[in-house]
Design a protein around this motif. Structure first.
Motif, PDB file in Angstrom:
ATOM      1  N   ARG A 118       1.170  34.570 -20.410  1.00  0.00           N
ATOM      2  CA  ARG A 118       2.395  35.355 -20.606  1.00  0.00           C
ATOM      3  C   ARG A 118       3.601  34.497 -20.951  1.00  0.00           C
ATOM      4  NH1 ARG A 118       1.508  35.367 -14.995  1.00  0.00           N
ATOM      5  NH2 ARG A 118       3.206  34.493 -13.728  1.00  0.00           N
ATOM      6  N   TYR A 119       3.493  33.189 -20.767  1.00  0.00           N
ATOM      7  CA  TYR A 119       4.609  32.299 -21.098  1.00  0.00           C
ATOM      8  C   TYR A 119       4.483  31.702 -22.502  1.00  0.00           C
ATOM      9  CZ  TYR A 119       5.038  32.416 -16.011  1.00  0.00           C
ATOM     10  OH  TYR A 119       5.147  32.816 -14.706  1.00  0.00           O
ATOM     11  N   ILE A 120       3.331  31.849 -23.148  1.00  0.00           N
ATOM     12  CA  ILE A 120       3.076  31.202 -24.438  1.00  0.00           C
ATOM     13  C   ILE A 120       3.343  32.205 -25.545  1.00  0.00           C
ATOM     14  CG2 ILE A 120       1.335  30.074 -25.864  1.00  0.00           C
ATOM     15  CD1 ILE A 120      -0.005  29.161 -23.267  1.00  0.00           C
ATOM     16  N   LEU A 121       4.173  31.817 -26.514  1.00  0.00           N
ATOM     17  CA  LEU A 121       4.593  32.720 -27.584  1.00  0.00           C
ATOM     18  C   LEU A 121       3.757  32.578 -28.847  1.00  0.00           C
ATOM     19  CD1 LEU A 121       8.474  32.332 -27.230  1.00  0.00           C
ATOM     20  CD2 LEU A 121       6.989  34.053 -26.192  1.00  0.00           C
ATOM     21  N   GLU A 122       3.246  31.383 -29.143  1.00  0.00           N
ATOM     22  CA  GLU A 122       2.514  31.148 -30.386  1.00  0.00           C
ATOM     23  C   GLU A 122       1.329  30.227 -30.112  1.00  0.00           C
ATOM     24  OE1 GLU A 122       5.107  29.522 -33.305  1.00  0.00           O
ATOM     25  OE2 GLU A 122       6.350  31.342 -33.490  1.00  0.00           O
ATOM     26  N   PRO A 123       0.327  30.206 -31.025  1.00  0.00           N
ATOM     27  CA  PRO A 123      -0.787  29.252 -30.866  1.00  0.00           C
ATOM     28  C   PRO A 123      -0.289  27.811 -30.923  1.00  0.00           C
ATOM     29  CG  PRO A 123      -1.346  30.972 -32.432  1.00  0.00           C
ATOM     30  CD  PRO A 123       0.106  31.132 -32.143  1.00  0.00           C
ATOM     31  N   ILE A 124      -1.128  26.931 -30.440  1.00  0.00           N
ATOM     32  CA  ILE A 124      -0.755  25.522 -30.391  1.00  0.00           C
ATOM     33  C   ILE A 124      -0.605  24.954 -31.803  1.00  0.00           C
ATOM     34  CG2 ILE A 124      -3.151  24.756 -30.289  1.00  0.00           C
ATOM     35  CD1 ILE A 124      -2.227  22.506 -28.415  1.00  0.00           C
TER      36      ILE A 124
ATOM     37  N   ALA B  53      11.460  27.882 -26.005  1.00  0.00           N
ATOM     38  CA  ALA B  53      11.354  26.458 -25.663  1.00  0.00           C
ATOM     39  C   ALA B  53      10.040  25.925 -26.209  1.00  0.00           C
ATOM     40  CB  ALA B  53      11.433  26.258 -24.153  1.00  0.00           C
ATOM     41  N   ASN B  54       9.919  24.611 -26.251  1.00  0.00           N
ATOM     42  CA  ASN B  54       8.706  23.947 -26.755  1.00  0.00           C
ATOM     43  C   ASN B  54       8.261  22.882 -25.760  1.00  0.00           C
ATOM     44  OD1 ASN B  54       8.407  25.293 -29.304  1.00  0.00           O
ATOM     45  ND2 ASN B  54      10.129  24.091 -30.080  1.00  0.00           N
ATOM     46  N   HIS B  55       6.952  22.880 -25.508  1.00  0.00           N
ATOM     47  CA  HIS B  55       6.352  21.754 -24.803  1.00  0.00           C
ATOM     48  C   HIS B  55       5.792  20.801 -25.853  1.00  0.00           C
ATOM     49  CE1 HIS B  55       3.890  19.248 -22.289  1.00  0.00           C
ATOM     50  NE2 HIS B  55       2.802  19.625 -22.938  1.00  0.00           N
ATOM     51  N   ILE B  56       6.412  19.656 -25.997  1.00  0.00           N
ATOM     52  CA  ILE B  56       6.003  18.652 -26.981  1.00  0.00           C
ATOM     53  C   ILE B  56       5.496  17.433 -26.214  1.00  0.00           C
ATOM     54  CG2 ILE B  56       6.741  17.168 -28.871  1.00  0.00           C
ATOM     55  CD1 ILE B  56       8.814  19.254 -29.599  1.00  0.00           C
TER      56      ILE B  56
ATOM     57  N   ILE C  26       3.731  23.340 -28.143  1.00  0.00           N
ATOM     58  CA  ILE C  26       3.410  24.678 -27.666  1.00  0.00           C
ATOM     59  C   ILE C  26       4.716  25.433 -27.479  1.00  0.00           C
ATOM     60  CG2 ILE C  26       2.287  26.039 -25.873  1.00  0.00           C
ATOM     61  CD1 ILE C  26       0.546  23.644 -25.221  1.00  0.00           C
ATOM     62  N   LYS C  27       4.869  26.552 -28.164  1.00  0.00           N
ATOM     63  CA  LYS C  27       6.080  27.368 -28.069  1.00  0.00           C
ATOM     64  C   LYS C  27       5.971  28.317 -26.882  1.00  0.00           C
ATOM     65  CE  LYS C  27       9.171  30.161 -30.961  1.00  0.00           C
ATOM     66  NZ  LYS C  27       9.343  30.770 -32.303  1.00  0.00           N
ATOM     67  N   THR C  28       6.979  28.260 -25.966  1.00  0.00           N
ATOM     68  CA  THR C  28       6.930  29.045 -24.732  1.00  0.00           C
ATOM     69  C   THR C  28       8.228  29.824 -24.560  1.00  0.00           C
ATOM     70  OG1 THR C  28       7.918  27.326 -23.335  1.00  0.00           O
ATOM     71  CG2 THR C  28       5.539  27.207 -23.712  1.00  0.00           C
TER      72      THR C  28
ATOM     73  N   GLN D 202       8.598  25.912 -20.131  1.00  0.00           N
ATOM     74  CA  GLN D 202       7.886  24.871 -20.856  1.00  0.00           C
ATOM     75  C   GLN D 202       7.339  23.792 -19.918  1.00  0.00           C
ATOM     76  OE1 GLN D 202      11.068  25.642 -21.057  1.00  0.00           O
ATOM     77  NE2 GLN D 202      12.406  23.918 -21.540  1.00  0.00           N
ATOM     78  N   TRP D 203       7.998  23.580 -18.784  1.00  0.00           N
ATOM     79  CA  TRP D 203       7.525  22.531 -17.879  1.00  0.00           C
ATOM     80  C   TRP D 203       6.256  22.977 -17.147  1.00  0.00           C
ATOM     81  CZ3 TRP D 203      12.808  24.019 -17.762  1.00  0.00           C
ATOM     82  CH2 TRP D 203      13.654  23.142 -18.460  1.00  0.00           C
ATOM     83  N   ALA D 204       6.204  24.228 -16.699  1.00  0.00           N
ATOM     84  CA  ALA D 204       4.997  24.719 -16.041  1.00  0.00           C
ATOM     85  C   ALA D 204       3.821  24.760 -17.007  1.00  0.00           C
ATOM     86  CB  ALA D 204       5.253  26.113 -15.459  1.00  0.00           C
ATOM     87  N   VAL D 205       4.067  25.195 -18.237  1.00  0.00           N
ATOM     88  CA  VAL D 205       3.000  25.213 -19.245  1.00  0.00           C
ATOM     89  C   VAL D 205       2.532  23.795 -19.534  1.00  0.00           C
ATOM     90  CG1 VAL D 205       2.476  25.759 -21.649  1.00  0.00           C
ATOM     91  CG2 VAL D 205       3.755  27.394 -20.250  1.00  0.00           C
TER      92      VAL D 205
END
Length: 424
Positions: A303-309, A268-271, A328-330, A335-338
């Protein structure tokens, strides 16, 4: 009874009565002994060793249900056999002749065939359940199965039960002499009529099967179905149950579903877009966004983040702000908590750096002079004075008022033109 038997049978009555009595006592005694043993066996549960119970999950519970039930049926059948044997012993009915007749042999053969069919069907069902439970158990094999596997195995278990017991019922009907051809034809016509009358139901089932085959939705997924977003708590063959964020449970038939948005697939992505004032330095603002992310990955959200911003830069020049977009790729569903944690850090870092995030407010414009300058607006606040208490005034002769100069007119109270003194 002895008198009646003596008159009917003569010298043969006493041996017959003696033999019948002894045989009846032995038969009843043996039946009571077997019934007592069966009762003890029924009241004693079946226990597996921990290793066997782990390798055969669910079998112990089902055996403790079916075995006592079968023993009770055996006990009832034994009582009926003892009853008919007693009747045959006292020559009330000729059971032996009936057993050797064509009708007796046919009925007994059908009875044993029906028992065999039911026993085989039950055995196949138990074996199927054990195999399905082994695949569903996290303690056997390669660990806990996926959600899709659990859903498909649950649906297969329900469908396989219908197939087994429907087939057993048709075989039993055939065995007892009922022609199932007209029954199947009638069921086909009835099914056709029901199909025309329940097209929505048929569409629900068919659509649900294809949804499961395509792995569109599983139990526990966060999805948007028919415009409702929530967690899928129940996925059946006809409908799906969604629990939204307010706790409301929605049951949605598959025939109403035209599109499924699943937030639990892959990643998922937090955009988000963050606005800064036009006078701010965009590069400095992006550095603060990166610093906020660096702070984020140091905490529990790591632990929820897969890649750098991924700071994508200026997305638009809005009316009152320059919009900066980040991604942010999660892991799926987080993605909502991040996003909430990152928004908090962005606000803190922007405040610490003095970067203004525009918000709706009002500015009053008073215009400018020709030279481009405008004097500031002075606002004075004066508290109202309390009125002084009235003091009695003693009237005196009025003294002649001095003639005011034109420059002093602005300092005089507004008393009216009629109060001005006149010269003689």
């Amino acid at each position: 009874m002895l008198l009646v038997l003596t008159l009917l049978s003569g010298e043969k009555s006493l041996p017959f009565v003696l033999r019948g009595t002894l045989y009846s006592l032995a038969l009843v005694g043996g039946a009571l002994l077997v019934s007592m043993l069966l009762s003890q066996r029924i009241g004693r549960p079946i226990r597996f060793s921990p290793d066997t119970a782990r390798r055969l999950p669910g079998l112990e519970k089902r055996l403790n249900f079916y075995v006592p039930l079968g023993l009770r049926l055996v006990r009832v059948a034994m009582l009926w056999l003892v009853f008919f044997e007693l009747l045959a012993t006292w020559h009330v009915v000729d059971v032996s002749a009936w057993e050797h007749s064509a009708l007796g042999r046919a009925l007994l053969a059908r009875f044993w065939n029906v028992c065999l069919i039911l026993a085989v069907a039950l055995a196949v069902w138990l074996v199927s359940l054990v195999l399905i439970e082994r695949h569903l158990s996290p303690e056997v094999g390669g660990g806990a199965p996926g959600v899709r596997t659990q859903t498909l195995l649950s649906l297969f278990r329900s469908g396989w039960a219908v197939v087994i017991f429907a087939s057993a019922a048709l075989m039993v009907l055939t065995e007892i002499g009922i022609n199932i051809g007209p029954l199947i034809a009638g069921a086909g016509v009835f099914g056709l009529a029901v199909g025309f009358g329940a097209q929505t139901l048929v569409k629900d089932v068919i659509t649900g099967i294809f949804f499961q085959i395509e792995n569109a939705i599983n139990t526990g997924d966060i999805v948007t179905v028919d415009g409702i977003t929530g967690r899928a708590e129940q996925v059946g063959i006809r409908s799906v149950g969604i629990r939204d964020s307010s706790g409301t449970y929605h049951l949605i038939p598959f025939s109403n579903v035209t599109r499924v948005s699943n937030y639990m697939r892959g990643h998922a992505n937090h955009i988000a877009e963050y606005g800064v004032a036009y006078r701010e330095n965009v590069d400095e603002a992006m550095e603060q966004l990166r610093a906020a992310f660096n702070e984020l990955v140091k905490g529990e959200m790591k632990r929820y983040i897969l890649e750098p911003i991924n700071i994508q830069g200026v997305s638009q020049l809005a009316d009152s702000a320059v919009m900066l977009r980040v991604s942010i790729k999660t892991t799926p569903g987080d993605q909502w908590a991040v996003g909430r944690a990152y928004n908090r850090l962005v606000k803190m870092y922007f405040d610490a750096a003095g970067i203004e995030m525009p918000y709706p407010h009002m500015e009053i414009y008073f215009g400018q002079d020709k030279d481009g300058s405008a004097p500031p607006l002075h606002v004075r606040y004066r508290a109202e004075e309390k009125a002084a208490p009235a003091v009695p005034v003693v009237e005196k002769a009025a003294a002649p008022s001095p003639v005011s100069k034109p420059d002093d007119l602005s300092n005089l109270p507004d008393s009216g033109a009629g109060d001005a003194p006149t010269s003689p």
